[in-house]
Write a protein that holds these residues in place. Structure first.
Motif, PDB file in Angstrom:
ATOM      1  N   UNK A  77      33.743   4.855   4.450  1.00 33.83           N
ATOM      2  CA  UNK A  77      32.549   4.273   3.835  1.00 33.83           C
ATOM      3  C   UNK A  77      32.586   2.789   4.151  1.00 33.83           C
ATOM      4  N   UNK A  78      31.447   2.267   4.622  1.00 33.15           N
ATOM      5  CA  UNK A  78      31.405   0.845   4.961  1.00 33.15           C
ATOM      6  C   UNK A  78      30.065   0.248   4.570  1.00 33.15           C
ATOM      7  N   UNK A  79      30.103  -1.055   4.373  1.00 33.67           N
ATOM      8  CA  UNK A  79      28.894  -1.830   4.108  1.00 33.67           C
ATOM      9  C   UNK A  79      29.027  -3.135   4.863  1.00 33.67           C
ATOM     10  N   UNK A  80      28.055  -3.410   5.704  1.00 29.55           N
ATOM     11  CA  UNK A  80      28.047  -4.647   6.489  1.00 29.55           C
ATOM     12  C   UNK A  80      29.349  -4.852   7.248  1.00 29.55           C
ATOM     13  N   UNK A  81      29.890  -3.751   7.801  1.00 31.49           N
ATOM     14  CA  UNK A  81      31.104  -3.832   8.601  1.00 31.49           C
ATOM     15  C   UNK A  81      32.396  -3.863   7.814  1.00 31.49           C
ATOM     16  N   UNK A  82      32.326  -3.846   6.485  1.00 30.29           N
ATOM     17  CA  UNK A  82      33.538  -3.864   5.654  1.00 30.29           C
ATOM     18  C   UNK A  82      33.888  -2.446   5.232  1.00 30.29           C
ATOM     19  N   UNK A  83      35.124  -2.030   5.473  1.00 38.12           N
ATOM     20  CA  UNK A  83      35.597  -0.713   5.076  1.00 38.12           C
ATOM     21  C   UNK A  83      35.813  -0.707   3.566  1.00 38.12           C
ATOM     22  N   UNK A  84      35.168   0.236   2.884  1.00 42.30           N
ATOM     23  CA  UNK A  84      35.227   0.302   1.424  1.00 42.30           C
ATOM     24  C   UNK A  84      35.996   1.508   0.904  1.00 42.30           C
ATOM     25  N   UNK A  85      36.034   2.579   1.694  1.00 41.72           N
ATOM     26  CA  UNK A  85      36.705   3.803   1.257  1.00 41.72           C
ATOM     27  C   UNK A  85      37.077   4.641   2.471  1.00 41.72           C
ATOM     28  N   UNK A 115      30.468   7.492   7.172  1.00 39.42           N
ATOM     29  CA  UNK A 115      30.386   7.866   8.584  1.00 39.42           C
ATOM     30  C   UNK A 115      31.745   8.333   9.072  1.00 39.42           C
ATOM     31  N   UNK A 116      31.768   8.844  10.295  1.00 34.79           N
ATOM     32  CA  UNK A 116      33.034   9.220  10.930  1.00 34.79           C
ATOM     33  C   UNK A 116      33.882   7.967  11.118  1.00 34.79           C
ATOM     34  N   UNK A 117      35.164   8.116  10.892  1.00 33.79           N
ATOM     35  CA  UNK A 117      36.109   7.026  11.153  1.00 33.79           C
ATOM     36  C   UNK A 117      36.150   6.762  12.661  1.00 33.79           C
ATOM     37  N   UNK A 118      36.275   5.489  13.026  1.00 33.39           N
ATOM     38  CA  UNK A 118      36.424   5.112  14.430  1.00 33.39           C
ATOM     39  C   UNK A 118      37.693   4.268  14.569  1.00 33.39           C
ATOM     40  N   UNK A 119      38.146   4.100  15.795  1.00 31.41           N
ATOM     41  CA  UNK A 119      39.426   3.435  16.052  1.00 31.41           C
ATOM     42  C   UNK A 119      39.510   2.043  15.431  1.00 31.41           C
ATOM     43  N   UNK A 120      38.421   1.286  15.438  1.00 34.59           N
ATOM     44  CA  UNK A 120      38.487  -0.078  14.891  1.00 34.59           C
ATOM     45  C   UNK A 120      38.661  -0.089  13.376  1.00 34.59           C
ATOM     46  N   UNK A 121      38.515   1.082  12.720  1.00 31.10           N
ATOM     47  CA  UNK A 121      38.729   1.175  11.264  1.00 31.10           C
ATOM     48  C   UNK A 121      40.210   1.201  10.895  1.00 31.10           C
ATOM     49  N   UNK A 122      41.080   1.481  11.835  1.00 35.89           N
ATOM     50  CA  UNK A 122      42.488   1.747  11.535  1.00 35.89           C
ATOM     51  C   UNK A 122      43.169   0.619  10.761  1.00 35.89           C
ATOM     52  N   UNK A 123      43.118  -0.638  11.195  1.00 36.77           N
ATOM     53  CA  UNK A 123      43.818  -1.684  10.429  1.00 36.77           C
ATOM     54  C   UNK A 123      43.291  -1.821   8.988  1.00 36.77           C
ATOM     55  N   UNK A 124      41.970  -1.776   8.823  1.00 35.87           N
ATOM     56  CA  UNK A 124      41.394  -1.897   7.476  1.00 35.87           C
ATOM     57  C   UNK A 124      41.736  -0.674   6.627  1.00 35.87           C
ATOM     58  N   UNK A 144      36.444  15.242  10.259  1.00 31.12           N
ATOM     59  CA  UNK A 144      36.807  15.175   8.842  1.00 31.12           C
ATOM     60  C   UNK A 144      37.713  13.987   8.524  1.00 31.12           C
ATOM     61  N   UNK A 145      37.507  12.894   9.230  1.00 34.19           N
ATOM     62  CA  UNK A 145      38.122  11.599   8.912  1.00 34.19           C
ATOM     63  C   UNK A 145      36.939  10.678   8.649  1.00 34.19           C
ATOM     64  N   UNK A 146      36.735  10.323   7.386  1.00 35.94           N
ATOM     65  CA  UNK A 146      35.529   9.609   6.983  1.00 35.94           C
ATOM     66  C   UNK A 146      35.835   8.217   6.449  1.00 35.94           C
TER      67      UNK A 146
END
Length: 178
Positions: A49-57, A5-14, A45-47
């Protein structure tokens, strides 16, 4: 299920933690970073990958140009080490290239492992007249045209051409990454 999915602000630390884990603390010293500093990634174009709220890629693409010819700079691409080799990086690359093509972008440039990126069509021929704003191993300086002739006339040193990070957003990102 893994979702790209598109990256969102809360993804930044992970995202930052994943990049440090995969690429090391010296990742910000690389030539590609000079083209990303203070810039926003290309729209859509900032993507992540997550599963159950965990950033994987994560993967991001950035606006650059050479001699007035626009392109995108891909990177960094990072996949959680425990999942490497399972196809998630491949899925991220295919999604990123598909989205870039759908948005009308003509070419993507990167610095990376040539055998890995060759499977997506990247090679060194299109970068022979290009340079990074710092040292780069020529065999790792690769490109692909999403549209034939997109890099015609591109020569010289790549320069950043994307939108600058607004001061308020930069402060938020620094605070979230801390």
């Amino acid at each position: 299920m893994i979702t790209i999915r598109d990256e969102i602000a809360v993804d930044i630390p992970a995202r930052e933690a994943l990049l440090d884990r995969c690429l090391g603390e010296r990742r910000t010293a690389k030539s590609s970073e000079r083209l990303r500093e203070g810039r926003l990634p290309a729209q859509g174009l900032a993507l992540t990958a997550e599963r159950d709220g965990e950033l994987l890629a994560t993967v991001r693409l950035w606006h650059v140009e050479a001699n007035g010819v626009p392109a995108l700079l891909l990177g960094p691409l990072a996949v959680k080490p425990e999942l490497q080799g399972e196809g998630l990086g491949k899925a991220m690359m295919r999604e990123a290239l598909w989205r870039a093509a759908c948005r009308g972008h003509g070419a993507v440039i990167l610095v990376g492992d040539a055998p890995y990126y060759a499977r997506f069509g990247f090679g060194p021929a299109l970068t022979r007249d290009l340079a990074m704003p710092g040292p780069v191993e020529r065999e790792r300086f690769l490109a692909i045209e999403l549209r034939d002739g997109a890099l015609d006339g591109a020569l010289g040193v790549l320069v950043a051409s994307g939108a600058m990070i607004p001061a308020a957003l930069a402060a938020d990102e620094v605070a979230q990454a801390a």
